[in-house]
Design a protein around this motif. Structure first.
Motif, PDB file in Angstrom:
ATOM      1  N   ASN A  82       0.788  -1.181   0.027  1.00  0.00           N
ATOM      2  CA  ASN A  82      -0.004  -0.115  -0.036  1.00  0.00           C
ATOM      3  C   ASN A  82       0.965   1.256  -0.057  1.00  0.00           C
ATOM      4  N   LEU A  83       2.027   1.343   0.868  1.00  0.00           N
ATOM      5  CA  LEU A  83       2.637   2.287   0.927  1.00  0.00           C
ATOM      6  C   LEU A  83       3.396   2.498  -0.475  1.00  0.00           C
ATOM      7  N   LEU A  84       3.935   1.489  -1.157  1.00  0.00           N
ATOM      8  CA  LEU A  84       4.544   1.676  -2.552  1.00  0.00           C
ATOM      9  C   LEU A  84       3.658   2.321  -3.359  1.00  0.00           C
ATOM     10  N   ASP A 142      11.284   4.201   4.801  1.00  0.00           N
ATOM     11  CA  ASP A 142      11.920   4.205   5.950  1.00  0.00           C
ATOM     12  C   ASP A 142      11.648   5.364   6.734  1.00  0.00           C
ATOM     13  N   GLU A 143      11.258   6.766   6.343  1.00  0.00           N
ATOM     14  CA  GLU A 143      10.653   7.732   7.163  1.00  0.00           C
ATOM     15  C   GLU A 143       9.400   7.466   7.559  1.00  0.00           C
ATOM     16  N   VAL A 144       8.441   6.867   6.801  1.00  0.00           N
ATOM     17  CA  VAL A 144       7.167   6.398   7.273  1.00  0.00           C
ATOM     18  C   VAL A 144       7.204   5.350   8.138  1.00  0.00           C
ATOM     19  N   TYR A 145       7.791   4.406   8.312  1.00  0.00           N
ATOM     20  CA  TYR A 145       8.160   3.589   9.299  1.00  0.00           C
ATOM     21  C   TYR A 145       8.422   4.027  10.533  1.00  0.00           C
ATOM     22  N   GLY A 146       9.736   5.039  10.460  1.00  0.00           N
ATOM     23  CA  GLY A 146      10.161   5.635  11.694  1.00  0.00           C
ATOM     24  C   GLY A 146       8.885   6.500  12.516  1.00  0.00           C
ATOM     25  N   ARG A 147       8.007   7.168  11.525  1.00  0.00           N
ATOM     26  CA  ARG A 147       6.982   7.781  12.051  1.00  0.00           C
ATOM     27  C   ARG A 147       5.839   7.069  12.525  1.00  0.00           C
ATOM     28  N   PHE A 148       5.608   6.040  11.976  1.00  0.00           N
ATOM     29  CA  PHE A 148       4.508   4.861  12.516  1.00  0.00           C
ATOM     30  C   PHE A 148       5.155   3.544  12.676  1.00  0.00           C
ATOM     31  N   PRO A 149       5.659   3.394  13.847  1.00  0.00           N
ATOM     32  CA  PRO A 149       6.222   2.110  14.114  1.00  0.00           C
ATOM     33  C   PRO A 149       5.447   0.905  14.054  1.00  0.00           C
ATOM     34  N   LEU A 200       2.984   0.434  11.570  1.00  0.00           N
ATOM     35  CA  LEU A 200       3.126  -0.031  10.713  1.00  0.00           C
ATOM     36  C   LEU A 200       4.308  -0.925  10.025  1.00  0.00           C
ATOM     37  N   ALA A 201       5.477  -0.293  10.746  1.00  0.00           N
ATOM     38  CA  ALA A 201       6.840  -1.159  10.496  1.00  0.00           C
ATOM     39  C   ALA A 201       6.406  -2.718  10.987  1.00  0.00           C
ATOM     40  N   GLU A 202       5.981  -2.659  12.123  1.00  0.00           N
ATOM     41  CA  GLU A 202       5.654  -4.062  12.963  1.00  0.00           C
ATOM     42  C   GLU A 202       4.716  -4.880  11.967  1.00  0.00           C
ATOM     43  N   ARG A 203       3.835  -4.155  11.183  1.00  0.00           N
ATOM     44  CA  ARG A 203       2.839  -4.991  10.424  1.00  0.00           C
ATOM     45  C   ARG A 203       3.155  -4.925   8.964  1.00  0.00           C
ATOM     46  N   ARG A 204       4.463  -4.540   8.508  1.00  0.00           N
ATOM     47  CA  ARG A 204       4.566  -4.277   7.047  1.00  0.00           C
ATOM     48  C   ARG A 204       4.196  -5.437   6.235  1.00  0.00           C
ATOM     49  N   ARG A 205       4.210  -6.393   6.424  1.00  0.00           N
ATOM     50  CA  ARG A 205       3.776  -7.654   5.756  1.00  0.00           C
ATOM     51  C   ARG A 205       2.366  -8.148   6.115  1.00  0.00           C
ATOM     52  N   GLN A 206       1.818  -7.454   6.894  1.00  0.00           N
ATOM     53  CA  GLN A 206       0.372  -7.870   6.833  1.00  0.00           C
ATOM     54  C   GLN A 206      -0.779  -7.289   6.142  1.00  0.00           C
ATOM     55  N   PRO A 207      -1.678  -7.957   5.767  1.00  0.00           N
ATOM     56  CA  PRO A 207      -2.928  -7.532   4.732  1.00  0.00           C
ATOM     57  C   PRO A 207      -3.261  -6.190   5.451  1.00  0.00           C
ATOM     58  N   ALA A 208      -3.537  -5.130   4.631  1.00  0.00           N
ATOM     59  CA  ALA A 208      -4.117  -3.856   5.182  1.00  0.00           C
ATOM     60  C   ALA A 208      -5.441  -4.023   5.819  1.00  0.00           C
ATOM     61  N   GLY A 209      -6.076  -5.036   5.301  1.00  0.00           N
ATOM     62  CA  GLY A 209      -7.498  -5.052   5.434  1.00  0.00           C
ATOM     63  C   GLY A 209      -7.815  -5.796   6.999  1.00  0.00           C
ATOM     64  N   THR A 210      -6.726  -6.384   7.558  1.00  0.00           N
ATOM     65  CA  THR A 210      -6.648  -6.876   8.870  1.00  0.00           C
ATOM     66  C   THR A 210      -6.269  -5.846  10.007  1.00  0.00           C
ATOM     67  N   LEU A 211      -5.866  -4.556   9.356  1.00  0.00           N
ATOM     68  CA  LEU A 211      -5.753  -3.611  10.483  1.00  0.00           C
ATOM     69  C   LEU A 211      -6.853  -3.025  11.294  1.00  0.00           C
TER      70      LEU A 211
END
Length: 255
Positions: free
Chosen positions: A112-114, A130-137, A139-150
């Motif tokens: 989704n980010l890409l 890297d900047e987005v993941y730094g701002r939203f830890p 999201l970094a933890e869930r980077r491989r998780q389907p967005a619909g499960t958030l």
């Protein structure tokens, strides 16, 4: 509501980054916006409040090119972009975070980010991620998780992160607190406040005026397709009709 438009433009000598003048637009021959004027200065957060059906979403869609105006102009950095395509406006840095978040549920957080960085150089994309993941830890933890499960709040973080991937000059946000639990609303409010504090130019559409006034320094009240009040947030907050209709306060109460 009686029209009392004042202080609607940027201070003298401070040219607006984003400006609409005399903007009229609508759908199927029905005009929703009736000659709207609005100016947004760089590195500020500006809010647009109003009731359902006032034309707030139509105004955002017209600014980003999803709705063509019947008259009026849209300018970015002083350049007339009224006839530009959505894609050209996005490349110029005018980026919309839509109402309802609109993440791609089956794609991962990272995918989704890409999508938000479509058309940018690969090196720039990696740095932005890297900047987005730094701002939203989270999201970094869930980077491989389907967005619909958030959760709803996490999806809103993702929608904001996706917009940041486009390296926005101006970020337009349509009802970012809508449908969120109170804790998530507080988190999103904190995120937007931090972005504004860091110099990101924001235009925030909100029915929740309490959220909007915590984030923004200036604002406009849109009433039935027309700007009826404009100025610094302190002025809007003190207005009796704003207090009664949008803050749930009596005219004698004071914050």
């Amino acid at each position: 509501m009686t029209e009392r438009v004042e202080d609607a433009s940027s201070p003298a000598g401070d040219a607006p980054l984003l400006e609409v003048t005399g903007l009229a637009a609508g759908y199927g021959g029905i005009e929703v916006l009736h000659g709207v004027d609005l100016a947004v200065r760089a590195a500020t957060a500006t809010t647009l409040i109003g009731s359902n059906g006032a034309g707030k979403t139509t105004l955002l869609k017209t600014m980003v090119g999803l709705v063509r105006p019947s008259r009026g102009r849209v300018r970015l950095r002083g350049e007339d972009i009224t006839d530009w395509s959505v894609q050209r406006r996005t490349r110029a840095g005018l980026v919309l975070v839509p109402e309802g978040r609109r993440v791609f549920a089956a794609l991962s957080v990272h995918e989704n980010l890409l999508l938000g960085a479509y058309g940018r150089r690969r090196s720039a994309v990696a740095a932005s991620a890297d900047e987005v993941y730094g701002r939203f830890p989270r999201l970094a933890e869930r980077r491989r998780q389907p967005a619909g499960t958030l959760s709803g709040g996490e999806q809103q973080m993702l929608a904001i992160g996706r917009a940041l991937m486009a390296a926005p000059t101006v970020m337009l946000l349509d009802e970012p607190s809508l449908g969120l639990a109170p804790k998530a609303v507080a988190e999103v409010t904190g995120i937007l406040t931090a972005l504004a504090g860091a110099g990101t130019t924001l235009v925030l559409v909100e029915q929740n005026a309490s959220v909007a006034f915590r984030v923004a320094s200036a604002g406009y009240l849109l009433d039935r397709g027309r700007i009826s009040l404009a100025g610094e947030v302190a002025r809007l907050r003190a207005d009796p009709q704003v207090r009664a209709a949008y803050l749930g306060l009596g005219t004698a109460e004071r914050r």
